[in-house]
Design a protein around this motif. Structure first.
Motif, PDB file in Angstrom:
ATOM      1  N   THR A   1       0.973  -1.264   0.096  1.00  0.00           N
ATOM      2  CA  THR A   1      -0.200   0.140  -0.023  1.00  0.00           C
ATOM      3  C   THR A   1       0.742   1.200  -0.244  1.00  0.00           C
ATOM      4  N   ALA A   2       1.916   1.176   0.781  1.00  0.00           N
ATOM      5  CA  ALA A   2       3.060   2.324   0.705  1.00  0.00           C
ATOM      6  C   ALA A   2       3.661   2.729  -0.641  1.00  0.00           C
ATOM      7  N   GLY A   3       3.676   1.662  -1.369  1.00  0.00           N
ATOM      8  CA  GLY A   3       4.336   1.723  -2.776  1.00  0.00           C
ATOM      9  C   GLY A   3       5.549   2.320  -2.803  1.00  0.00           C
ATOM     10  N   PRO A   4       6.133   3.209  -3.410  1.00  0.00           N
ATOM     11  CA  PRO A   4       7.390   3.619  -3.348  1.00  0.00           C
ATOM     12  C   PRO A   4       8.095   4.214  -1.909  1.00  0.00           C
ATOM     13  N   ASP A   5       7.231   4.391  -1.044  1.00  0.00           N
ATOM     14  CA  ASP A   5       7.402   5.198   0.306  1.00  0.00           C
ATOM     15  C   ASP A   5       7.599   3.974   1.365  1.00  0.00           C
ATOM     16  N   TYR A   6       7.708   2.571   0.841  1.00  0.00           N
ATOM     17  CA  TYR A   6       7.587   1.629   1.890  1.00  0.00           C
ATOM     18  C   TYR A   6       8.774   1.446   2.942  1.00  0.00           C
ATOM     19  N   ILE A   7       8.154   1.458   4.044  1.00  0.00           N
ATOM     20  CA  ILE A   7       9.278   1.227   5.105  1.00  0.00           C
ATOM     21  C   ILE A   7       8.748  -0.204   5.722  1.00  0.00           C
ATOM     22  N   PRO A   8       9.377  -1.377   5.743  1.00  0.00           N
ATOM     23  CA  PRO A   8       8.839  -2.546   6.280  1.00  0.00           C
ATOM     24  C   PRO A   8       8.721  -2.487   7.621  1.00  0.00           C
ATOM     25  N   CYS A   9       9.049  -1.980   8.665  1.00  0.00           N
ATOM     26  CA  CYS A   9       8.786  -2.082   9.932  1.00  0.00           C
ATOM     27  C   CYS A   9       8.065  -0.978  10.488  1.00  0.00           C
ATOM     28  N   LEU A  10       7.730   0.001   9.511  1.00  0.00           N
ATOM     29  CA  LEU A  10       6.632   1.038  10.015  1.00  0.00           C
ATOM     30  C   LEU A  10       5.446   0.926   9.272  1.00  0.00           C
ATOM     31  N   ASP A  11       5.405   0.019   8.075  1.00  0.00           N
ATOM     32  CA  ASP A  11       4.160  -0.131   7.278  1.00  0.00           C
ATOM     33  C   ASP A  11       3.710  -1.638   7.310  1.00  0.00           C
ATOM     34  N   ASN A  12       3.795  -2.347   8.710  1.00  0.00           N
ATOM     35  CA  ASN A  12       3.217  -3.609   8.933  1.00  0.00           C
ATOM     36  C   ASN A  12       1.717  -3.480   9.110  1.00  0.00           C
ATOM     37  N   VAL A  13       0.970  -3.314   8.148  1.00  0.00           N
ATOM     38  CA  VAL A  13      -0.706  -3.065   8.409  1.00  0.00           C
ATOM     39  C   VAL A  13      -1.060  -4.268   9.167  1.00  0.00           C
ATOM     40  N   GLN A  14      -0.638  -5.215   9.024  1.00  0.00           N
ATOM     41  CA  GLN A  14      -1.221  -6.492   9.840  1.00  0.00           C
ATOM     42  C   GLN A  14      -0.867  -6.459  11.270  1.00  0.00           C
ATOM     43  N   ALA A  15       0.217  -6.017  11.531  1.00  0.00           N
ATOM     44  CA  ALA A  15       0.583  -5.842  13.049  1.00  0.00           C
ATOM     45  C   ALA A  15      -0.020  -4.787  13.857  1.00  0.00           C
ATOM     46  N   ILE A  16      -0.053  -3.752  12.996  1.00  0.00           N
ATOM     47  CA  ILE A  16      -0.823  -2.524  13.489  1.00  0.00           C
ATOM     48  C   ILE A  16      -2.253  -2.661  13.724  1.00  0.00           C
TER      49      ILE A  16
ATOM     50  N   ARG B   1      14.276  -1.631 -12.224  1.00  0.00           N
ATOM     51  CA  ARG B   1      13.290  -2.267 -11.470  1.00  0.00           C
ATOM     52  C   ARG B   1      12.844  -3.584 -12.156  1.00  0.00           C
ATOM     53  N   PRO B   2      12.450  -4.680 -11.408  1.00  0.00           N
ATOM     54  CA  PRO B   2      12.303  -6.231 -12.109  1.00  0.00           C
ATOM     55  C   PRO B   2      10.812  -5.771 -12.579  1.00  0.00           C
ATOM     56  N   LYS B   3      10.256  -6.800 -13.400  1.00  0.00           N
ATOM     57  CA  LYS B   3       8.938  -6.716 -13.983  1.00  0.00           C
ATOM     58  C   LYS B   3       8.050  -7.432 -12.968  1.00  0.00           C
ATOM     59  N   ASP B   4       8.361  -8.636 -12.601  1.00  0.00           N
ATOM     60  CA  ASP B   4       7.698  -9.552 -11.711  1.00  0.00           C
ATOM     61  C   ASP B   4       7.409  -8.914 -10.325  1.00  0.00           C
ATOM     62  N   VAL B   5       6.290  -9.188  -9.816  1.00  0.00           N
ATOM     63  CA  VAL B   5       5.864  -8.538  -8.596  1.00  0.00           C
ATOM     64  C   VAL B   5       5.574  -9.614  -7.683  1.00  0.00           C
ATOM     65  N   GLU B   6       6.032  -9.057  -6.517  1.00  0.00           N
ATOM     66  CA  GLU B   6       5.803  -9.843  -5.139  1.00  0.00           C
ATOM     67  C   GLU B   6       4.901  -9.053  -4.347  1.00  0.00           C
ATOM     68  N   THR B   7       3.523  -9.480  -3.900  1.00  0.00           N
ATOM     69  CA  THR B   7       2.451  -9.063  -3.182  1.00  0.00           C
ATOM     70  C   THR B   7       2.809  -9.279  -1.443  1.00  0.00           C
ATOM     71  N   LEU B   8       3.033  -8.070  -0.805  1.00  0.00           N
ATOM     72  CA  LEU B   8       3.556  -8.354   0.543  1.00  0.00           C
ATOM     73  C   LEU B   8       2.026  -8.283   1.268  1.00  0.00           C
ATOM     74  N   THR B   9       1.269  -9.392   1.671  1.00  0.00           N
ATOM     75  CA  THR B   9       0.105  -9.178   2.298  1.00  0.00           C
ATOM     76  C   THR B   9      -0.195  -8.461   3.569  1.00  0.00           C
ATOM     77  N   TYR B  10       0.758  -8.789   4.339  1.00  0.00           N
ATOM     78  CA  TYR B  10       0.874  -7.980   5.656  1.00  0.00           C
ATOM     79  C   TYR B  10       1.164  -6.411   5.679  1.00  0.00           C
ATOM     80  N   ALA B  11       1.442  -5.913   4.223  1.00  0.00           N
ATOM     81  CA  ALA B  11       1.737  -4.353   4.165  1.00  0.00           C
ATOM     82  C   ALA B  11       0.552  -4.058   3.182  1.00  0.00           C
ATOM     83  N   ILE B  12      -0.611  -4.670   2.939  1.00  0.00           N
ATOM     84  CA  ILE B  12      -1.597  -4.168   1.968  1.00  0.00           C
ATOM     85  C   ILE B  12      -2.876  -3.728   2.888  1.00  0.00           C
ATOM     86  N   ALA B  13      -3.171  -2.593   2.837  1.00  0.00           N
ATOM     87  CA  ALA B  13      -4.185  -1.843   3.555  1.00  0.00           C
ATOM     88  C   ALA B  13      -5.644  -2.369   2.960  1.00  0.00           C
ATOM     89  N   THR B  14      -6.627  -2.971   3.434  1.00  0.00           N
ATOM     90  CA  THR B  14      -7.873  -3.204   2.822  1.00  0.00           C
ATOM     91  C   THR B  14      -8.996  -2.451   3.393  1.00  0.00           C
TER      92      THR B  14
END
Length: 794
Positions: free
Chosen positions: A268-283, A781-794
C-alpha cells in the motif's frame, strides 16, 4: 633408468668396443692376452659408472627417482618450486612482483651470495624437494615464503591486528583488508601501512585475486608439501577434480551467472514503503494506540526480499547546498504538508520543485535568525564549540538542523512517520539528517548522556503526563550540563491550555532538578524560548523532599535502549571523574581527534590494544583509507555525495576521516557489535543502534553512499543475506554507491546479488582472502511482482 639396466648397457657397449680384430692371416684365432685386458677394463669402467650413478642419485629426496626428475625436466624444471599462475593468484605468490619491499630484495641477494660462496649443496627432504636443484630449486625468488617476500604479510597472518590492520573485525580480531591499496609505497612506509596497490584507472573495474599462501609456523615441510601438490598438477596431465574445481571457481568469480530473481514489492505504501513501519497487519492487531504504538516499529517475521518501486519520473536528487532550498517534486510527490503548513513557510510547491523558504512554525523569518536568537539568550550554548551534537524532537522538515550546519553543528532530527505527511522524507531528500521515530513506549535508540542539546520547537509532545515519562527519556539521553531548549506555545502564550501545561512543566522540571536559566521572547518571530540545564552532580537529587520522579535502580543501564521499555525514573550523575559524563567533552573540533578522557589504558579496545591506542589507530587507519583509496581510487564523484551511512561503525573513524567533505554520516552500531556508540558521540559525531536483520527506520532512497566494513559476513550467520541486500537497495538512492569490505567469499556473494539488480561494478579487489567491492546502484526495477499481504491495507 634402473641400475641393472644402466650396467648392462655399459657392458654391452664396452664389449663391442673391445672385440679383437681378425687378421687376414688367421680368422679363427683371438689373442687371449688382449681379451683378458679388455674384460678387466670393462669391469673397472662399469664399476666406476655404477659408483657415479649411486653418488648422483643420493642427492635426490627419498620420494623422488631419476624417472621423476627426467619427467620434470621434460616439462620444465624451472617451474619445479614455483606454483603455476592460477595457483599463485590463489595460494600466496603474487602474479607479478611489487617492488615495495627493498629489504626483502637485499635479503635475497645476501642469501644467494652466501649460497654461492659456500660451494655446498643444501638439501631439503621434509617435503621431498631439492631446494637447490640446478634447474629449479636454487632460485630463492621461486621458493620465497610469504614472510620473506613481504615482512608485513607475515604480521598480517600471525597477529590479529597490525599498523595497517587497526580496523579489524570487532571482538574476533579478524584480519582487515587494508584499503590503502590505492598507492604503492616504499619499504619504510610499507612497514607502517601494509601492502598497497593502486587501481590503475578510476571508473575502471579491477578484478584481482591475490591471496597470501598460508604460513607454516613450525617448519617449511607443510609449505613444501603444498608445492609438491602444485608441481604434480603442473605436469602434462591434470586431474578431473582439479579441472572441475577450477572451472567452478572461474564461473563463480566471473559473476556471469545470475542466481537471484528479484521482484518488485507490491504494498500500500508503494515507493515509500518502510517494512517495520508499514506492517499493516501488525498495526491492526494492536490493543491500544494511545501511546503512539502504531508509529513504533513492527517488523515482519521474515524481512522482505523484494525491491521497492521508484516514484514515477524519479530524477537524480539536487546536490547540496541547493537541495536545502528545493527538491524535485517527482521524487517526493506529496503536497498535503505544503497545503497544511504553507502559510508557516515549511514547504511550498513551486513549479516542478518543492521549495523550503527556511522557516517553520517557530521561525517564519528564517532558521538562522532563530538559531542566533537562542545563542543570544544563553551564551554558554556556543554553537559549533561547546554545543556540537543536537537532538531535534518533532523536527518537521528539519530546517532547524539544516541551517545548524552553517554553525558547525550536526542535528539528529526525528519525527513520526506520516504524522505530517513525508516530513522526514523531505528532510532526507534535502540532504539533512533525520529518522522516522516516535517517543512511545520504548526508549530512543541512543545511549545515555550523549546529546549536548535537546531541542523542541512547538512540538506537541505531552511531556508532563504519566509521571513525566517522555521528558525523563530526554533526560536520559541529555548530557549532564546539557540544555533543553523548548520553544512551544506554553512558554509565551496565555491560553488556558498553555498556562496549565506551563505549570505542569515547571513543577516537573523542578523535581527533575533542571535549572530554568532563561526565558526570552523573540520580537521578530513572536515566539518565546525557555532553556533548561541538566545538573552535573547528585546534590539536588538527594536533597529532594520527595523522591519523585524516583532514581532508577542501580541495575538500570542508561545505555541499554534497543527495544527497552520507557521508565519514569532518573539516572544519577556520574561522580567518579574517570566516568563518562563527569566532564564536558573538549570543544569542537578538538574533540574529534582525541580519545575521550574516560577511555582508560587498562581497558582493551575492540581490536585488542589499549582502548586509547585502539581509538587512535582506528582513526589513522581510516584517514589513510579515505585519503589514499576512497577519494581517489574508486571513481566516486564525491560532489554528488551528501547523505552517508556507515552500516557498521566502531569508533566513528570513517566518519571522522570525512570531516572536510560536505557530507554527514549516520554511524550505525549493530546491536551484536561492541557498544562503542557513546564514543562516537563523545567525539562530536552521531549515530544509532540497529539490528540489520530488520529494516532501518528511514524512507526509501535516503542515502547517497553506504559503507559496510566486515558486516555482511557476520550477518549471514544469523540473517537472510538476500533480505539485507534488498534493504541496502531500498535505502540507497539510484546512482548511489555501496562500498563493501569483507572476506572474499562474502564479496563474491554480494557482487552476484547486485549484478542481478543491474548495478554497475566499479571495482572489485581481493587479497589474502579479504576483499573490497565498490558498486553503483542503477534505475532498474524488475517486471515480476511480489505482493506483501501484511503490508496491504484493505
Amino acid at each position: 633408468m634402473a641400475p641393472h639396466v644402466l650396467l648392462s648397457s655399459v657392458i654391452l657397449i664396452l664389449e663391442s668396443m673391445a672385440q679383437p680384430r681378425y687378421t687376414r692371416i688367421d680368422n679363427n684365432r683371438r689373442p687371449s692376452s688382449s681379451y683378458c685386458s679388455t674384460v678387466t677394463i670393462v669391469v673397472f669402467v662399469a664399476l666406476c659408472l655404477v659408483g657415479i650413478w649411486m653418488m648422483t642419485s643420493s642427492s635426490l629426496g627419498p620420494d623422488q627417482s631419476v624417472d621423476a626428475v627426467s619427467l620434470d625436466n621434460k616439462d620444465g624444471m624451472k617451474n619445479q618450486m614455483t606454483p603455476p599462475a592460477e595457483e599463485q593468484g590463489k595460494g600466496g605468490q603474487n602474479t607479478g612482483k611489487t617492488p615495495n619491499d627493498e629489504s626483502s630484495s637485499k635479503e635475497e641477494e645476501k642469501s644467494k651470495e652466501e649460497s654461492t660462496s659456500s660451494g655446498e649443496t643444501k638439501t631439503e627432504t621434509e617435503g621431498g624437494e631439492n631446494k637447490n636443484d640446478e634447474n629449479g630449486g636454487g632460485n630463492d625468488s621461486d621458493e620465497k615464503k610469504p614472510d620473506e617476500e613481504n615482512p608485513d604479510s607475515n604480521e598480517k597472518q600471525t597477529k590479529p591486528e597490525t599498523e595497517d590492520n587497526e580496523s579489524g573485525e570487532d571482538g574476533e580480531n579478524q584480519k582487515k583488508f587494508e584499503a590503502d591499496e590505492s598507492e604503492k609505497k616504499s619499504s619504510d612506509d610499507d612497514k607502517e601501512t601494509g601492502n598497497e596497490t593502486k587501481p590503475e584507472k578510476e571508473n575502471t573495474k579491477t578484478n584481482v585475486e591475490q591471496e597470501s599462501q598460508p604460513k607454516n609456523e613450525t617448519s617449511g615441510g607443510a609449505q613444501l608439501e603444498l608445492v609438491n601438490e602444485t608441481v604434480a598438477q603442473n605436469g602434462s596431465f591434470s586431474t578431473q577434480a582439479t579441472e572441475s574445481k577450477n572451472e567452478k571457481e572461474v564461473q563463480k568469480s566471473s559473476g556471469d551467472r545470475i542466481d537471484f530473481e528479484w521482484k518488485v514489492c507490491n504494498t500500500t505504501a508503494g515507493p515509500d514503503y518502510i517494512p517495520c513501519l508499514d506492517n499493516v497487519q501488525a498495526i491492526r492487531s494492536l490493543k491500544s494506540t494511545k501511546h503512539y504504538e502504531h508509529r513504533e516499529r513492527h517488523c515482519p517475521d521474515s524481512p522482505p526480499t523484494c525491491l521497492v518501486p521508484l516514484p514515477e519520473g524519479y530524477k537524480r536528487p539536487i546536490e547540496w547546498p541547493k537541495s536545502r532550498e528545493k527538491i524535485w517534486y517527482t521524487n517526493v510527490p506529496h503536497t498535503k504538508l505544503a497545503e497544511y503548513k504553507g502559510h508557516q513557510n515549511w514547504v511550498k510547491v513551486t513549479g516542478e520543485y518543492l521549495t523550503f523558504p527556511g522557516g517553520g512554525t517557530q521561525f517564519k523569518h528564517g532558521a538562522l535568525h532563530y538559531i542566533d536568537f537562542i545563542q543570544e539568550s544563553v551564551s554558554d550554548i556556543a554553537w559549533g564549540k561547546r554545543s556540537r551534537v543536537i537532538l531535534d524532537v518533532g523536527c518537521g522538515v528539519a530546517s532547524f538542523g539544516g541551517f545548524l550546519f552553517d554553525r558547525d553543528v550536526i542535528t539528529m532530527s526525528l519525527a513520526p512517520k506520516d504524522e505530517h505527511e513525508a516530513q522526514v522524507q523531505f528532510a532526507l531528500e534535502r540532504g539533512i539528517p533525520a529518522i522516522s521515530a516516535v517517543m512511545g513506549t520504548t526508549r530512543l535508540p541512543f545511549p545515555g548522556r550523549v546529546f549536548d542539546i535537546v531541542h523542541c520547537a512547538r512540538c506537541r509532545v505531552p511531556w508532563h503526563i504519566e509521571g513525566g515519562k517522555l521528558l525523563l527519556e530526554l533526560n536520559r539521553v541529555l548530557r549532564p550540563g546539557g540544555f533543553f531548549v523548548w520553544s512551544a506555545t506554553p512558554v509565551y502564550q496565555k491560553k488556558t491550555e498553555d498556562v496549565e501545561i506551563w505549570k505542569a512543566m515547571s513543577a516537573l522540571t523542578k523535581k527533575m532538578c533542571w535549572e530554568l536559566i532563561s526565558i526570552n521572547k523573540d520580537k521578530i518571530n513572536g515566539v518565546g524560548v525557555a532553556t533548561y540545564k541538566k545538573p552535573t552532580s547528585n546534590e539536588c537529587y538527594t536533597s529532594r523532599s520527595e523522591q519523585d520522579p524516583p532514581i532508577c535502580a542501580n541495575s538500570d543501564d542508561p545505555n541499554a535502549s534497543w527495544k527497552v521499555p520507557l521508565q519514569a525514573c532518573m539516572h544519577t550523575a556520574p561522580e567518579d571523574k574517570t566516568q563518562r559524563g563527569s566532564q564536558w567533552p573538549e570543544q569542537w573540533p578538538a574533540r574529534l581527534d582525541k580519545p575521550p578522557y574516560w577511555l582508560s589504558s587498562s581497558q582493551t579496545g575492540v581490536y585488542g590494544k589499549a582502548a586509547p591506542e585502539d581509538f587512535s589507530a582506528d582513526y589513522e587507519h581510516w584517514k589513510r583509507v579515505v585519503t589514499k583509496s576512497y577519494l581517489k581510487g574508486l571513481g566516486i564523484n564525491w560532489g554528488t555525495v551528501r547523505n552517508v551511512m556507515d552500516m557498521k561503525a566502531v569508533y566513528g573513524g570513517f566518519a571522522a576521516a570525512l570531516k572536510e567533505m560536505k557530507v554527514w554520516v549516520m554511524n550505525v552500531v549493530p546491536i551484536d557489535s561492541p557498544d562503542t556508540l557513546a564514543i562516537i558521540y563523545e567525539r562530536g559525531l552521531f549515530g544509532i543502534y540497529h539490528d540489520w536483520c530488520e529494516s532501518f527506520s528511514t524512507y526509501p532512497r535516503s542515502y547517497d553512499l553506504l559503507h559496510a566494513d566486515h558486516l555482511f559476513s557476520k550477518l549471514k550467520q544469523r540473517c537472510n543475506l538476500t533480505a539485507v541486500v534488498a534493504e541496502v537497495d531500498r535505502v540507497l538512492r539510484p546512482e548511489g554507491k555501496l562500498i563493501v569490505r569483507d572476506d572474499a567469499e562474502t564479496i563474491q556473494e554480494v557482487e552476484a546479488m547486485v549484478k542481478a539488480m543491474k548495478w554497475e561494478v566499479r571495482m572489485t579487489y581481493s587479497k589474502e582472502k579479504e576483499g573490497l567491492l565498490s558498486v553503483q546502484k542503477s534505475m532498474w526495477r524488475p517486471k515480476d511482482v511480489e505482493t506483501l499481504t501484511y503490508a496491504i491495507a484493505t
